[in-house]
Write a protein that holds these residues in place. Structure first.
Motif, PDB file in Angstrom:
ATOM      1  N   LEU A 210       0.831  -1.210   0.000  1.00  0.00           N
ATOM      2  CA  LEU A 210       0.000   0.000   0.000  1.00  0.00           C
ATOM      3  C   LEU A 210       0.865   1.260   0.000  1.00  0.00           C
ATOM      4  CD1 LEU A 210      -2.755   1.434   0.320  1.00  0.00           C
ATOM      5  CD2 LEU A 210      -2.497   1.153   2.800  1.00  0.00           C
ATOM      6  N   GLY A 211       1.870   1.290   0.875  1.00  0.00           N
ATOM      7  CA  GLY A 211       2.729   2.468   0.970  1.00  0.00           C
ATOM      8  C   GLY A 211       3.538   2.692  -0.294  1.00  0.00           C
ATOM      9  N   ALA A 212       4.073   1.620  -0.865  1.00  0.00           N
ATOM     10  CA  ALA A 212       4.873   1.738  -2.085  1.00  0.00           C
ATOM     11  C   ALA A 212       4.025   2.261  -3.241  1.00  0.00           C
ATOM     12  CB  ALA A 212       5.482   0.385  -2.433  1.00  0.00           C
ATOM     13  N   ALA A 213       2.796   1.743  -3.371  1.00  0.00           N
ATOM     14  CA  ALA A 213       1.903   2.197  -4.433  1.00  0.00           C
ATOM     15  C   ALA A 213       1.545   3.666  -4.251  1.00  0.00           C
ATOM     16  CB  ALA A 213       0.637   1.341  -4.450  1.00  0.00           C
ATOM     17  N   LYS A 214       1.294   4.062  -3.006  1.00  0.00           N
ATOM     18  CA  LYS A 214       0.932   5.456  -2.736  1.00  0.00           C
ATOM     19  C   LYS A 214       2.094   6.396  -3.047  1.00  0.00           C
ATOM     20  CE  LYS A 214      -1.448   8.365   0.611  1.00  0.00           C
ATOM     21  NZ  LYS A 214      -2.093   8.452   1.946  1.00  0.00           N
ATOM     22  N   MET A 215       3.313   5.990  -2.713  1.00  0.00           N
ATOM     23  CA  MET A 215       4.486   6.813  -3.036  1.00  0.00           C
ATOM     24  C   MET A 215       4.627   7.019  -4.531  1.00  0.00           C
ATOM     25  SD  MET A 215       7.648   5.910  -0.477  1.00  0.00           S
ATOM     26  CE  MET A 215       8.686   7.074  -1.349  1.00  0.00           C
ATOM     27  N   LEU A 216       4.411   5.951  -5.297  1.00  0.00           N
ATOM     28  CA  LEU A 216       4.528   6.057  -6.752  1.00  0.00           C
ATOM     29  C   LEU A 216       3.484   7.019  -7.309  1.00  0.00           C
ATOM     30  CD1 LEU A 216       5.246   3.193  -9.201  1.00  0.00           C
ATOM     31  CD2 LEU A 216       3.464   4.831  -9.744  1.00  0.00           C
ATOM     32  N   LEU A 217       2.231   6.882  -6.866  1.00  0.00           N
ATOM     33  CA  LEU A 217       1.155   7.727  -7.377  1.00  0.00           C
ATOM     34  C   LEU A 217       1.328   9.181  -6.965  1.00  0.00           C
ATOM     35  CD1 LEU A 217      -1.917   5.385  -6.786  1.00  0.00           C
ATOM     36  CD2 LEU A 217      -0.932   6.017  -8.994  1.00  0.00           C
ATOM     37  N   GLU A 218       1.778   9.413  -5.741  1.00  0.00           N
ATOM     38  CA  GLU A 218       1.857  10.784  -5.241  1.00  0.00           C
ATOM     39  C   GLU A 218       3.120  11.518  -5.690  1.00  0.00           C
ATOM     40  OE1 GLU A 218       1.103  11.050  -1.057  1.00  0.00           O
ATOM     41  OE2 GLU A 218      -0.970  10.315  -1.269  1.00  0.00           O
ATOM     42  N   THR A 219       4.225  10.792  -5.893  1.00  0.00           N
ATOM     43  CA  THR A 219       5.458  11.459  -6.337  1.00  0.00           C
ATOM     44  C   THR A 219       5.546  11.569  -7.850  1.00  0.00           C
ATOM     45  OG1 THR A 219       6.754   9.394  -6.454  1.00  0.00           O
ATOM     46  CG2 THR A 219       6.678  10.550  -4.320  1.00  0.00           C
ATOM     47  N   GLY A 220       4.871  10.650  -8.563  1.00  0.00           N
ATOM     48  CA  GLY A 220       4.955  10.644 -10.016  1.00  0.00           C
ATOM     49  C   GLY A 220       6.280  10.126 -10.538  1.00  0.00           C
ATOM     50  N   GLN A 221       7.110   9.593  -9.657  1.00  0.00           N
ATOM     51  CA  GLN A 221       8.402   9.065 -10.086  1.00  0.00           C
ATOM     52  C   GLN A 221       8.249   7.714 -10.766  1.00  0.00           C
ATOM     53  OE1 GLN A 221      10.377   9.901  -5.983  1.00  0.00           O
ATOM     54  NE2 GLN A 221      12.066   9.937  -7.464  1.00  0.00           N
ATOM     55  N   HIS A 222       9.222   7.399 -11.620  1.00  0.00           N
ATOM     56  CA  HIS A 222       9.244   6.096 -12.275  1.00  0.00           C
ATOM     57  C   HIS A 222       9.507   5.015 -11.227  1.00  0.00           C
ATOM     58  CE1 HIS A 222      10.526   2.786 -14.883  1.00  0.00           C
ATOM     59  NE2 HIS A 222       9.936   3.433 -15.876  1.00  0.00           N
ATOM     60  N   PRO A 223       8.869   3.835 -11.378  1.00  0.00           N
ATOM     61  CA  PRO A 223       9.111   2.761 -10.407  1.00  0.00           C
ATOM     62  C   PRO A 223      10.596   2.448 -10.214  1.00  0.00           C
ATOM     63  CG  PRO A 223       7.299   2.165 -11.852  1.00  0.00           C
ATOM     64  CD  PRO A 223       7.866   3.442 -12.385  1.00  0.00           C
ATOM     65  N   ALA A 224      11.365   2.528 -11.295  1.00  0.00           N
ATOM     66  CA  ALA A 224      12.795   2.226 -11.186  1.00  0.00           C
ATOM     67  C   ALA A 224      13.512   3.229 -10.287  1.00  0.00           C
ATOM     68  CB  ALA A 224      13.435   2.203 -12.564  1.00  0.00           C
ATOM     69  N   GLN A 225      13.103   4.502 -10.356  1.00  0.00           N
ATOM     70  CA  GLN A 225      13.703   5.514  -9.484  1.00  0.00           C
ATOM     71  C   GLN A 225      13.434   5.211  -8.018  1.00  0.00           C
ATOM     72  OE1 GLN A 225      11.770   8.929 -11.710  1.00  0.00           O
ATOM     73  NE2 GLN A 225      13.754   9.873 -11.286  1.00  0.00           N
ATOM     74  N   LEU A 226      12.188   4.854  -7.719  1.00  0.00           N
ATOM     75  CA  LEU A 226      11.824   4.544  -6.341  1.00  0.00           C
ATOM     76  C   LEU A 226      12.527   3.276  -5.863  1.00  0.00           C
ATOM     77  CD1 LEU A 226       8.028   5.412  -6.582  1.00  0.00           C
ATOM     78  CD2 LEU A 226       9.762   6.680  -5.311  1.00  0.00           C
ATOM     79  N   LYS A 227      12.642   2.312  -6.765  1.00  0.00           N
ATOM     80  CA  LYS A 227      13.377   1.073  -6.422  1.00  0.00           C
ATOM     81  C   LYS A 227      14.821   1.389  -6.083  1.00  0.00           C
ATOM     82  CE  LYS A 227      14.739  -1.409  -9.894  1.00  0.00           C
ATOM     83  NZ  LYS A 227      16.233  -1.384  -9.877  1.00  0.00           N
TER      84      LYS A 227
END
Length: 269
Positions: A210-227
């Motif tokens: 849940l937290g990972a999905a919310k970070m992606l949606l709210e930051t707009g960053q690419h999944p690879a960047q967050l990874k």
């Protein structure tokens, strides 16, 4: 508030969630919604819990409603439309959430000129977090599209797309919750293997997703960047990621989406 009366043909979990969201958000009054179900007990439950009208006769829905939402299994669509062909007219907007059934298939079984919209939501609509896509039929208007967007915005995010993409939407977001549940279960299993209590491991896994999905949606960053932000050189995360790559994790997920997409196309043939 919507002025149109809304009718559900079939009111399982998805239909129930839509009914509740429309009433709770004051998008529609309960008195302006009707739902049909083959089970009398189900009808009674929906009336008691939501306050909507219910019936076991689909023709009652067509008589009452301006918008008819087909919320039945794909295998039942042909039989239901055959029974309702003389009851559904050009005054109706037909919204189908039956997976894999093309717009043309529905239009061909109704009177000429009936407006049809095909919608692919997913089960997180039960908690107001659905991912939904829809496509307009031959006679549906932009106003009809805006209406459908308003209804499904009440349970999550909505995208207007060409119909050619809806089978892939089905394979990704329609079936996707099941993939995620399997991933959560596997994360929990891993925690248990390493000594964590099952109840805590499952909550940790679900909250992590849940937290990972919310970070992606709210930051707009690419999944690879967050990874990469989680992955320190020589650390624990890169060790785990290496094992996922060794096991073909990416390919397995891609293949799952492909297989579900092809199955959706098969259902529509």
């Amino acid at each position: 508030m919507l002025q149109e009366k809304i009718g559900f043909i079939g009111c399982g979990k998805m239909g129930e969630a839509l009914c509740k969201s429309m009433v709770n958000s004051r998008l529609s009054e309960a008195s302006r919604i009707i739902a049909s179900d083959v089970l009398a007990e189900r009808c009674k439950l929906l009336s008691q819990e939501i306050g909507i009208q219910t019936t076991q006769n689909n023709k009652d829905v067509a008589s009452f409603a301006d918008i008819i939402i087909l919320a039945v299994k794909p295998q039942m669509v042909n039989e239901i439309l055959a029974d309702l062909k003389n009851s559904i007219t050009q005054r109706h907007l037909v919204v189908s959430i039956a997976a894999g059934i093309p717009i043309q298939c529905i239009e061909s079984r109704l009177q000429s000129g009936v407006r049809v919209i095909r919608v692919m939501p997913n089960t997180p609509c039960l908690v107001g977090l659905s991912a939904t896509a829809f496509a307009l039929g031959l006679h549906a208007t932009q106003k009809d599209g805006q209406l459908v967007s308003t209804i499904f915005n009440s349970v999550g995010k909505v995208f207007h797309m060409d119909e050619k993409y809806l089978d892939a939407v089905t394979g990704l977001s329609g079936s996707g919750p099941a993939y995620v549940y399997m991933f959560i279960e596997a994360l929990s299993d891993g925690g248990v293997k390493m000594g964590l209590p099952r109840d805590i491991a499952t909550i940790l896994a679900a909250q992590t997703v849940l937290g990972a999905a919310k970070m992606l949606l709210e930051t707009g960053q690419h999944p690879a960047q967050l990874k990469d932000a989680v992955t320190s050189p020589g650390g624990t995360t890169i060790e785990g990621l290496s094992k996922l790559e060794d096991s073909g994790f990416r390919s397995a997920v891609i293949n799952a989406v492909e297989a579900a997409t092809l199955k959706s196309k098969e259902l529509g043939e």
